[in-house]
Design a protein around this motif. Structure first.
Motif, PDB file in Angstrom:
ATOM      1  N   GLY A   9      -2.418   4.667   1.418  1.00 10.88           N
ATOM      2  CA  GLY A   9      -2.220   4.573   0.668  1.00 10.88           C
ATOM      3  C   GLY A   9      -2.990   6.570   0.065  1.00 10.88           C
ATOM      4  O   GLY A   9      -3.961   6.998  -0.080  1.00 10.88           O
ATOM      5  N   LEU A  66      -5.418   2.100  -2.442  1.00  5.73           N
ATOM      6  CA  LEU A  66      -4.432   1.774  -3.692  1.00  5.73           C
ATOM      7  C   LEU A  66      -4.338   1.338  -4.700  1.00  5.73           C
ATOM      8  O   LEU A  66      -5.698   0.884  -5.674  1.00  5.73           O
ATOM      9  N   HIS A  71      -1.882  -5.186  -3.780  1.00  2.00           N
ATOM     10  CA  HIS A  71      -1.302  -4.136  -3.388  1.00  2.00           C
ATOM     11  C   HIS A  71      -2.327  -3.877  -2.283  1.00  2.00           C
ATOM     12  O   HIS A  71      -1.866  -3.948  -0.821  1.00  2.00           O
TER      13      HIS A  71
END
Ligand code: NAD
Length: 299
Positions: A9, A66, A71
């Motif tokens: 991320g 994230l 996600h």
């Protein structure tokens, strides 16, 4: 080399946080769905992995940053996810702001697989991420906290143990509900003052030595040109997206419902941010509520 850390991320926040780990002597293996996000970390010296599973194969300390709960579930539990190639003894730190119940579910899974996970959401914004000045709110066991602090200290100045799994998220949700309310209040006051003929910088300098002072007025003023380096002075690009703030206000309202806590202003803030998202503001920084108020007035 202080050892390999995994990072998944690499967005507005994650890219800065990952860079700080490299600067402070760790080797990094990273993954993001965005190729350009990966490439910019590659230039900083990170190794690019082909999936979260590949990150888990090559590191036993992993940070994730994230957007939201789905996600996080995908990155941990999905095909090619961290849990599909999990090594026993791995320490997981999820710094995304998500539903506390999802944090608890992910942490239980880590424990079943012989690892440990803490929720470690952050406060501070992109400049604090860049300068390693974030506040981390950590939920997890004492030993999980102690282990994670060694890594989180490299990216922040405050690392606080809030309690068991999920409590980091609880603290973060309360903070962001207050932040949304204060940003809207700051925007209303700045807009009113400017309409009354006051100079924006002058008004901000008064607020910031008076009782209306808050982080939104002082560190992240929503009026373009008042403060350099913040999203309002860059067309509301980068920063903390309005859609992400709406997500956090939704988490706060869910929690308020579950605990029957009255949050009248939190509810109003949610509705205002939802209207903004329905009017093209979702990708802009959340301080664009100032621009939104201006737009309403002139239309
Ligand atoms: P962002 O949208 O800029 O970045 C998220 C990154 O995750 C993107 O690069 C995206 O490509 C990547 N991603 C999404 N799904 C993925 C997947 N399945 N696999 C790999 N990568 C994936 O978000 P951000 O602003 O960096 O925020 C991240 C989290 O931190 C959010 O939960 C947000 O609420 C929280 N937060 C943000 C700020 C801020 O100022 N931006 C401050 C505090 C907390």
């Amino acid at each position: 080399d202080k050892g390999c850390v995994g990072f998944v991320g690499l967005g507005n926040m994650g890219a800065h946080m990952a860079r700080n780990l490299i600067k402070k002597g760790h080797s990094l293996v990273v993954f993001d769905l965005s190729e350009s996000a990966c490439n910019s970390l590659k230039e900083a010296g990170a190794k690019i992995a082909s999936s979260p599973a590949a990150v888990a194969e090559s590191s036993q300390k992993i940070v994730t940053m994230l957007p939201s709960s789905p996600h996080v579930k995908a990155v941990y539990c999905g095909p090619g996810g961290i849990y599909s190639k999990f090594q026993k003894g791995t320490l997981l730190m999820d710094s995304s702001t998500i539903d506390p119940a999802v944090s608890q579910e992910m942490a239980e899974k880590a424990e079943e697989l012989g690892g440990v996970m803490v929720d470690s959401p952050v406060s501070g914004g992109i400049l604090a991420a860049r300068d390693a000045l974030l506040t981390f709110m950590v939920g997890g066991t004492e030993s999980g906290f102690a282990e994670s602090k060694k890594i989180l200290d490299l990216m922040g100045k405050n690392v606080i143990h809030c309690g068991p799994s999920g409590t980091g998220q609880a603290a973060k949700i309360c903070n962001n509900m207050l932040l949304a309310i204060s940003m809207i209040g700051t925007s209303e006051a700045m807009n009113l003052g400017i309409k009354l003929g006051l100079d924006a910088k002058m008004l901000a300098s008064i607020l910031n030595v008076s009782s209306g002072r808050c982080w939104s007025s002082e560190m992240y003023n929503p009026v373009p040109g008042v403060k350099e380096g913040v999203p309002s002075s860059n067309n509301y690009k980068g920063g903390f997206g309005t859609a992400l703030m709406l997500k956090d206000l939704g988490l706060a309202q869910n929690a308020a419902g579950a605990t029957q806590s009255p949050t009248p202003l939190g509810g109003m803030a949610l509705n205002l941010y939802r209207i903004m998202c329905n009017n093209g503001f979702s990708e802009m920084d959340f301080s664009s509520v100032y621009k939104f108020l201006q737009k309403r007035e002139s239309s």
